[in-house]
Design an enzyme around this catalytic site. Structure first.
Site, PDB file in Angstrom:
ATOM      1  N   CYS A 172       0.901  -1.338   0.168  1.00 45.46           N
ATOM      2  CA  CYS A 172       0.022   0.129  -0.092  1.00 45.46           C
ATOM      3  C   CYS A 172       0.669   1.144   0.144  1.00 45.46           C
ATOM      4  O   CYS A 172       0.433   2.491  -0.453  1.00 45.46           O
ATOM      5  CB  CYS A 172      -1.013   0.075   1.217  1.00 45.46           C
ATOM      6  SG  CYS A 172      -0.158  -0.256   2.857  1.00 45.46           S
ATOM      7  N   ASN A 173       2.088   1.195   0.644  1.00 40.56           N
ATOM      8  CA  ASN A 173       3.026   2.262   0.640  1.00 40.56           C
ATOM      9  C   ASN A 173       4.081   2.534  -0.527  1.00 40.56           C
ATOM     10  O   ASN A 173       4.577   3.734  -0.881  1.00 40.56           O
ATOM     11  CB  ASN A 173       3.870   2.218   1.714  1.00 40.56           C
ATOM     12  CG  ASN A 173       2.900   2.515   2.864  1.00 40.56           C
ATOM     13  OD1 ASN A 173       1.783   3.171   2.962  1.00 40.56           O
ATOM     14  ND2 ASN A 173       3.321   1.772   4.029  1.00 40.56           N
ATOM     15  N   THR A 201     -11.109  -9.364   4.651  1.00 39.25           N
ATOM     16  CA  THR A 201     -10.379 -10.137   5.523  1.00 39.25           C
ATOM     17  C   THR A 201      -9.093 -10.661   5.017  1.00 39.25           C
ATOM     18  O   THR A 201      -8.594 -11.764   5.319  1.00 39.25           O
ATOM     19  CB  THR A 201     -11.235 -11.347   6.104  1.00 39.25           C
ATOM     20  OG1 THR A 201     -11.420 -12.120   5.026  1.00 39.25           O
ATOM     21  CG2 THR A 201     -12.287 -10.651   6.884  1.00 39.25           C
ATOM     22  N   GLY A 202      -8.331  -9.932   4.243  1.00 34.28           N
ATOM     23  CA  GLY A 202      -6.900 -10.077   3.764  1.00 34.28           C
ATOM     24  C   GLY A 202      -5.942  -9.934   5.136  1.00 34.28           C
ATOM     25  O   GLY A 202      -6.434  -9.696   6.250  1.00 34.28           O
TER      26      GLY A 202
END
Length: 418
Positions: A58-59, A194-195
């Protein structure tokens, strides 16, 4: 890197973009799914790249690999994402050789993470390593480098307190809820997705909110049921999503889809709702901001939150940097030995040929020639000669190139440069 006889590619590059210059929307354009990572690697192999790793979180999204020019790697990234070269050039970074090595150490040890000391990236590096190795895209350099980064990461975890205290995107989301919502234990909370981030958020919710009104929804219901069973939570069908959003006071979205999964139409506008979007690309549509009673917070905002835990971690940065310098220096010393490895190998082969020729000559001259003893003695002499050469080359880095040239000239080791 051609001097190190490691790859067909001339140089080792890191190309990528991160939270530092690229906002969530742009990072979303360059995010890679598991399938697109696989396709990217397969194309890299077809194009003759023999050493490459791909990570996408995500970053940040990064490619570490060997190439004649960094555009080979940039092109691969753009062809397998929704990003363009023009977008990439505005926010990206490209590091070459030693700078690229330094960067991967900084990233892998959590010093470049959006939340200092968040070591999630090291597990991503390990996964990237396994994926590339299965396709034969990990050379000796990458194997040694990744192992060195893992070693540095472990040492920093064990020898400093830079990762102590619960600090991650999932924890920051729960921390935000606790700070901004009164009587959290009485609120209806819906977790959609729900990963890994969803699971971690769920654990933090249960641990810190003391809430018995947490509902899970996942496209694959059995995944949600496994987590719900662990914490005794409620699971609803994906088809019930809109109804469950209407019943919720807090919605946490961690679906990891490539397109928004929550739109304005799904939300009941007359009820107050806090939405936390923990996904890259964004999984909550921007039009949700138009709803007066809805507050939408994205993970970039959560990651900027500073608390006592983060401030405490900063004091351990110098110690962590010392460990990185030590491990990186050790790796670079190994790398220098790669310069003379082909020469040493060729020299050993040359000495063996000279030995065999001499033993054949002596065998014909001496009637009771002892083959076994001659082999033992001559092999030991070669071993000692090789050790002296290797020690000289290792011990005098400044004159290594001149020494290699002299050895190749004296022993006529033409095959080294072929």
């Amino acid at each position: 890197m051609e001097d190190y006889h490691i790859s067909r590619g001339k140089h080792f590059y890191t190309i990528g973009l991160s939270y530092k210059k690229a906002d969530a929307e742009i990072r979303g354009h360059f995010s890679l799914t598991e399938e697109s990572k696989q396709r990217l690697l397969e194309q890299a192999k077809e194009e003759g790249i023999d050493g490459i790793l791909v990570t996408s979180t995500c970053n940040r999204t990064e490619i570490y690999g060997f190439a004649q020019h960094p555009f080979q790697l940039i092109k691969l990234l753009c062809e397998h994402t929704h990003g363009t070269v023009e977008e990439f050039e505005k926010v990206a970074y490209v590091y070459k050789n030693k700078q690229a090595i330094t960067h991967i150490f900084k990233v892998g040890t959590g010093l470049d993470s959006q939340i200092l000391g968040d070591f999630e990236i090291i597990s991503q590096l390990k996964i990237a390593f396994v994926r590339s190795k299965k396709l034969g895209l990990v050379n000796a350099f990458l194997e040694r480098l990744v192992n060195a980064v893992i070693q540095a990461s472990k040492r920093i975890k064990n020898e400093t307190e830079i990762s102590t205290g619960a600090t991650s995107v999932s924890f920051a989301s729960v921390q935000y809820i606790l700070k901004h919502i009164d009587k959290v234990s009485e609120k209806n909370i819906l977790l959609f997705g729900t990963g890994k981030i969803g699971r971690n958020t769920c654990e933090n919710l249960v641990k810190h909110t003391r809430n018995n009104h947490i509902t899970l929804i996942n496209r694959t219901k059995d995944k949600a049921e496994r987590i719900a069973g662990k914490f005794n939570l409620i699971v609803k069908d994906y088809a019930d999503l809109q109804a469950e959003i209407r019943n919720s006071d807090i919605l946490i979205v961690a679906t990891g889809a490539q397109n928004p999964t929550i739109s304005k139409e799904l939300i009941y506008p007359k009820k107050e709702l806090l939405i936390l979007d923990l996904s890259i690309p964004k999984n909550v549509s921007d039009d949700v901001h138009e709803l007066e009673n809805v507050k939408l917070i994205h993970l970039d905002h959560l990651s900027q939150m500073t608390d006592e835990t983060l401030e405490k971690r900063k004091q351990f940065i110098p110690q962590a940097k010392e460990i990185i310098t030590e491990v990186e220096s050790e790796f670079n010393r190994w790398l220098e030995t790669r310069k003379f490895a082909p020469t040493i190998k060729a020299l050993k082969k040359k000495l063996k040929t000279m030995k065999d020729d001499e033993l054949d000559f002596q065998r014909k001259k001496i009637s009771d020639f002892n083959d076994e003893q001659a082999e033992i003695v001559s092999n030991r002499i070669i071993q000692k000669i090789m050790k002296h050469f290797a020690n000289h080359l290792k011990g005098d880095a400044e004159t290594t190139d001149e020494s290699l040239e002299l050895i190749q000239k004296v022993f006529q080791l033409e095959e080294v440069n072929k």
